[in-house]
Design a protein around this motif. Structure first.
Motif, PDB file in Angstrom:
ATOM      1  N   VAL A  16      11.276  -3.569  -9.007  1.00  0.00           N
ATOM      2  CA  VAL A  16      12.754  -4.109  -8.346  1.00  0.00           C
ATOM      3  C   VAL A  16      13.518  -3.018  -9.970  1.00  0.00           C
ATOM      4  N   LEU A  17      13.372  -3.572 -10.543  1.00  0.00           N
ATOM      5  CA  LEU A  17      13.594  -3.299 -12.383  1.00  0.00           C
ATOM      6  C   LEU A  17      13.461  -1.797 -12.464  1.00  0.00           C
ATOM      7  N   VAL A  18      12.745  -0.507 -12.281  1.00  0.00           N
ATOM      8  CA  VAL A  18      12.872   0.067 -11.771  1.00  0.00           C
ATOM      9  C   VAL A  18      13.665   0.652 -11.097  1.00  0.00           C
ATOM     10  N   MET A  19      13.487   0.566 -10.218  1.00  0.00           N
ATOM     11  CA  MET A  19      14.799   0.809  -9.221  1.00  0.00           C
ATOM     12  C   MET A  19      15.662   0.827  -9.129  1.00  0.00           C
ATOM     13  N   ILE A  20      16.309  -0.835  -9.935  1.00  0.00           N
ATOM     14  CA  ILE A  20      17.434  -0.371 -10.508  1.00  0.00           C
ATOM     15  C   ILE A  20      18.089   0.226 -12.029  1.00  0.00           C
ATOM     16  N   GLY A  21      17.107   0.780 -12.399  1.00  0.00           N
ATOM     17  CA  GLY A  21      17.478   1.817 -13.645  1.00  0.00           C
ATOM     18  C   GLY A  21      17.848   3.353 -12.512  1.00  0.00           C
ATOM     19  N   GLU A  47      25.197  11.071  -8.348  1.00  0.00           N
ATOM     20  CA  GLU A  47      23.641  11.912  -6.865  1.00  0.00           C
ATOM     21  C   GLU A  47      24.092  10.500  -5.929  1.00  0.00           C
ATOM     22  N   SER A  48      24.615  10.472  -5.148  1.00  0.00           N
ATOM     23  CA  SER A  48      24.764   9.543  -4.299  1.00  0.00           C
ATOM     24  C   SER A  48      23.365   9.558  -3.245  1.00  0.00           C
ATOM     25  N   GLN A  49      23.016  10.861  -2.794  1.00  0.00           N
ATOM     26  CA  GLN A  49      21.658  11.048  -2.381  1.00  0.00           C
ATOM     27  C   GLN A  49      20.514   9.735  -2.340  1.00  0.00           C
ATOM     28  N   PRO A  50      19.575  10.502  -4.020  1.00  0.00           N
ATOM     29  CA  PRO A  50      18.534   9.793  -4.307  1.00  0.00           C
ATOM     30  C   PRO A  50      18.615   8.272  -4.337  1.00  0.00           C
ATOM     31  N   ILE A  51      20.198   7.651  -4.519  1.00  0.00           N
ATOM     32  CA  ILE A  51      20.712   6.110  -4.838  1.00  0.00           C
ATOM     33  C   ILE A  51      20.026   5.618  -3.338  1.00  0.00           C
ATOM     34  N   ILE A  52      20.064   6.119  -1.776  1.00  0.00           N
ATOM     35  CA  ILE A  52      19.814   5.428  -1.226  1.00  0.00           C
ATOM     36  C   ILE A  52      18.046   5.158  -0.863  1.00  0.00           C
ATOM     37  N   ALA A  53      17.225   6.676  -1.556  1.00  0.00           N
ATOM     38  CA  ALA A  53      16.412   5.807  -1.775  1.00  0.00           C
ATOM     39  C   ALA A  53      15.506   4.873  -2.525  1.00  0.00           C
ATOM     40  N   ASN A  54      16.122   5.028  -3.683  1.00  0.00           N
ATOM     41  CA  ASN A  54      16.365   3.611  -4.941  1.00  0.00           C
ATOM     42  C   ASN A  54      16.348   2.893  -4.291  1.00  0.00           C
ATOM     43  N   VAL A  55      17.639   1.987  -3.414  1.00  0.00           N
ATOM     44  CA  VAL A  55      17.927   1.235  -2.882  1.00  0.00           C
ATOM     45  C   VAL A  55      17.051   0.462  -1.845  1.00  0.00           C
ATOM     46  N   VAL A  56      15.700   1.450  -0.939  1.00  0.00           N
ATOM     47  CA  VAL A  56      14.695   1.451   0.097  1.00  0.00           C
ATOM     48  C   VAL A  56      14.136   1.383  -0.542  1.00  0.00           C
ATOM     49  N   LEU A  57      14.089   1.636  -1.464  1.00  0.00           N
ATOM     50  CA  LEU A  57      12.386   1.279  -2.214  1.00  0.00           C
ATOM     51  C   LEU A  57      12.163   0.014  -3.144  1.00  0.00           C
ATOM     52  N   LEU A  58      14.140  -0.448  -3.796  1.00  0.00           N
ATOM     53  CA  LEU A  58      13.516  -1.591  -3.874  1.00  0.00           C
ATOM     54  C   LEU A  58      13.723  -2.613  -3.492  1.00  0.00           C
ATOM     55  N   ALA A  59      14.141  -2.191  -1.948  1.00  0.00           N
ATOM     56  CA  ALA A  59      14.227  -3.480  -0.660  1.00  0.00           C
ATOM     57  C   ALA A  59      13.264  -3.705  -0.484  1.00  0.00           C
ATOM     58  N   LEU A  60      11.836  -2.975  -0.879  1.00  0.00           N
ATOM     59  CA  LEU A  60      10.307  -2.985   0.383  1.00  0.00           C
ATOM     60  C   LEU A  60       9.711  -4.185  -1.347  1.00  0.00           C
ATOM     61  N   ALA A  61      10.280  -3.029  -2.215  1.00  0.00           N
ATOM     62  CA  ALA A  61       9.440  -3.845  -3.608  1.00  0.00           C
ATOM     63  C   ALA A  61       9.763  -5.619  -3.959  1.00  0.00           C
ATOM     64  N   GLY A 110       0.713  -1.546   0.160  1.00  0.00           N
ATOM     65  CA  GLY A 110      -0.123   0.588   0.066  1.00  0.00           C
ATOM     66  C   GLY A 110       0.956   1.875  -0.053  1.00  0.00           C
ATOM     67  N   LEU A 111       1.871   1.263   0.956  1.00  0.00           N
ATOM     68  CA  LEU A 111       2.605   2.265   0.991  1.00  0.00           C
ATOM     69  C   LEU A 111       3.858   2.635  -0.545  1.00  0.00           C
ATOM     70  N   LEU A 112       4.237   1.736  -1.221  1.00  0.00           N
ATOM     71  CA  LEU A 112       4.789   1.631  -2.317  1.00  0.00           C
ATOM     72  C   LEU A 112       3.456   2.105  -3.321  1.00  0.00           C
ATOM     73  N   ALA A 113       2.349   1.136  -3.551  1.00  0.00           N
ATOM     74  CA  ALA A 113       1.474   1.497  -4.511  1.00  0.00           C
ATOM     75  C   ALA A 113       1.209   3.762  -4.220  1.00  0.00           C
ATOM     76  N   LEU A 114       1.369   3.874  -2.893  1.00  0.00           N
ATOM     77  CA  LEU A 114       0.882   5.490  -3.463  1.00  0.00           C
ATOM     78  C   LEU A 114       2.109   6.483  -3.252  1.00  0.00           C
ATOM     79  N   LEU A 115       3.795   5.761  -2.876  1.00  0.00           N
ATOM     80  CA  LEU A 115       4.411   6.939  -3.247  1.00  0.00           C
ATOM     81  C   LEU A 115       4.279   6.819  -4.902  1.00  0.00           C
TER      82      LEU A 115
END
Length: 124
Positions: free
Chosen positions: A82-87, A97-111, A10-15
């Motif tokens: 997961v694939l979108v976040m890898i990209g 840009e290192s800061q956004p990568i952290i968010a990408n990895v967190v979202l990747l892990a949740l997905a 649900g959180l991923l869907a909203l985001l």
């Protein structure tokens, strides 16, 4: 665990619903000006395509399972994210840009947790 998977989905869907709608509804220049500098590396069509994928994934995380119509689409949507976040992580790494990568990895892990849970022990 089933409840936790629903909450994460649900959180991923909203985001991703918000992110996808934003990319679909705003021009590329406005997105770049609002802090999405990565859009400069992509065509307007590619940015809209990414937004469309995010929107479809957001819908796919919830509706198939909630309506019990082709619930296998839920873990497939999570796998797509997961694939979108890898990209996304690769794009930000190329731009140094290192800061956004952290968010990408967190979202990747949740997905990935949703995909694992819904393909595996907590499938519908």
């Amino acid at each position: 665990m089933n409840l936790a998977l629903w909450i994460i989905a649900g959180l991923l869907a909203l985001l991703f619903l918000g992110a996808g709608l934003m990319k679909l509804s705003q021009p590329k220049a406005k997105l770049a000006a609002s802090g999405m500098a990565w859009t400069e590396d992509f065509s307007a069509g590619a940015v809209k395509g990414i937004g469309g994928l995010e929107l479809l994934a957001a819908i796919g995380l919830i509706l198939p399972a909630a309506l019990n119509i082709a619930p296998v689409l839920t873990p497939l949507a999570a796998t797509g994210l997961v694939l979108v976040m890898i990209g996304a992580a690769i794009t930000h790494a190329r731009r140094k840009e290192s800061q956004p990568i952290i968010a990408n990895v967190v979202l990747l892990a949740l997905a990935a947790v949703v995909a694992w849970g819904r393909f595996g022990p907590y499938s519908f």
